[in-house]
Write an enzyme that holds these catalytic residues in place. Structure first.
Site, short mmCIF file in Angstrom:
data_model
loop_
_atom_site.label_atom_id
_atom_site.label_comp_id
_atom_site.label_asym_id
_atom_site.label_seq_id
_atom_site.Cartn_x
_atom_site.Cartn_y
_atom_site.Cartn_z
N LEU A 192 12.66 -8.18 -22.40
CA LEU A 192 11.38 -8.70 -23.12
C LEU A 192 11.22 -9.27 -24.10
O LEU A 192 10.26 -9.98 -25.00
CB LEU A 192 9.73 -7.45 -22.70
CG LEU A 192 9.95 -7.70 -21.74
CD1 LEU A 192 8.75 -6.74 -21.91
CD2 LEU A 192 9.29 -9.31 -20.17
N ARG A 193 12.40 -9.28 -24.71
CA ARG A 193 12.92 -9.64 -26.08
C ARG A 193 12.76 -10.95 -25.67
O ARG A 193 12.12 -11.85 -27.84
CB ARG A 193 14.36 -9.76 -26.41
CG ARG A 193 14.25 -7.89 -27.29
CD ARG A 193 15.53 -7.83 -28.02
NE ARG A 193 15.78 -6.58 -28.37
CZ ARG A 193 16.72 -5.10 -28.56
NH1 ARG A 193 17.46 -6.36 -28.39
NH2 ARG A 193 16.08 -4.27 -29.25
N GLY A 194 13.29 -12.28 -25.13
CA GLY A 194 12.81 -13.70 -24.79
C GLY A 194 11.21 -14.01 -24.55
O GLY A 194 10.88 -14.75 -25.74
#
Length: 338
Positions: free
Chosen positions: A274-276
């Site tokens: 979920l870093r994107g």
């Protein structure tokens, strides 16, 4: 002290310049990785950043230039920190490839510690970079033990030095900026994941652009001070834009609609974790602040989609399309043209 090449005088490379400005406004982005051909202005842009950044408030005499208004400090400031305030340049520190571990993390004087019972610590490059930028040229050639060290410090925001039963810890929160030529070696995936934005730069193909680059570089090398003076107004305008952007950032919220668009895009391109989404949100908000916008829009999201995601995509053996092209294709399929 040498005069840095003015940031505003850099020709082209818009994505790289935007990524650097976004990192200057929003340190939570997690840093910038600039990969590409040699001689394309990668290190020039980073070094030009130092002259752009507004000065910051720090505790006078503190080796780690702690923020007087922060509840978190190095523990060595002592006394009334708010009464000892000065404005200092934001540090932009170079980490050379051949640097020893002691030079990077700092060194404990074991002789004085064991003989006199006095804990003496010589701060390293990580201490000097606290609240600023740590720049690594040829980051893909960095030795593995330093890569491991940087990953730990970037994750915790703290540097811990332990020698012969003695321990020193201090804050080390900085924006990591790396540059390199991917043809000379790949970056460790664990370190690659720590960069918020990844930018690709290429040698210009337009003749007029190449000529202008050479003309400006020649003028700078003939008389650096005169050249910097010529571009001082443009650099000052960018500095004011950064200051306004930082103030504006706190007032901007990202709507559920834009967050949903970010999630759909990450899902479409197969971004890991979920870093994107987090990076897209922060970068889009920073671009909106930089523009002085009242709200974050899809247009801001599109501007930062490629640098936020290109280094987070899984390799598809059935699709040899570059990551940037895959992102642009997904944008075209998911959203109406901006």
């Amino acid at each position: 002290m040498s005069v840095p090449y003015p940031f505003s005088a850099i020709v082209g490379q818009q994505e790289m310049k935007l990524a650097i400005l976004v990192a200057a406004i929003e340190p939570a982005i997690g840093g910038v990785l600039v990969l590409g051909d040699r001689g394309t202005g990668k290190s020039t842009a980073v070094r030009g950043l130092a002259a752009l950044l507004p000065k910051m408030r720090a505790v006078r005499g503190c080796a780690y230039h702690c923020d007087p208004a922060s509840h978190h400090s190095c523990g060595d400031c002592g006394g009334d920190r708010k009464a000892r305030v000065e404005r200092v340049p934001v540090p932009v520190v170079d980490l050379p490839l051949g640097a020893s571990e002691d030079r990077v993390v700092g060194a404990l004087d074991l002789e004085r510690a064991l003989g006199q019972g006095v804990k003496v610590f010589e701060p390293g490059l990580l201490a000097k970079a606290h609240r600023g930028f740590l720049y690594i040229d040829e980051v893909n050639l960095l030795e593995d033990h330093l890569v491991d060290l940087l990953i730990d410090v970037a994750a915790s925001g703290e540097n811990v030095v332990e020698r012969e039963g003695l321990s020193v810890r201090h804050p080390a929160r900085f924006v990591l900026v790396g540059s390199g030529n991917p043809e000379e070696g790949e970056l460790r995936p664990q370190l690659l994941d720590r960069f918020g934005l990844s930018v690709e730069v290429r040698t210009p193909r337009e003749i007029a652009e190449r000529v202008e680059i050479v003309r400006r570089r020649d003028a700078y090398e003939r008389d650096p001070e005169a050249f910097a003076t010529r571009w001082s107004k443009a650099d000052a305008a960018v500095r004011r834009q950064i200051e306004r952007g930082r103030d504006k950032l706190a007032t901007l919220d990202v709507s559920d609609e834009v967050l949903t668009q970010a999630a759909r895009l990450c899902q479409a391109v197969g971004s890991d974790g979920l870093r994107g989404e987090l990076t897209l949100m922060r970068a889009a908000r920073a671009v909106a602040a930089l523009d002085g916008a009242e709200q974050v829009t899809t247009a801001h999201l599109r501007q930062v989609a490629a640098p936020s995601l290109r280094h987070r995509l899984r390799r598809n053996p059935l699709d040899d399309t570059g990551s940037g092209e895959r992102i642009e294709r997904a944008l075209g399929e998911l959203f109406e043209p901006a």
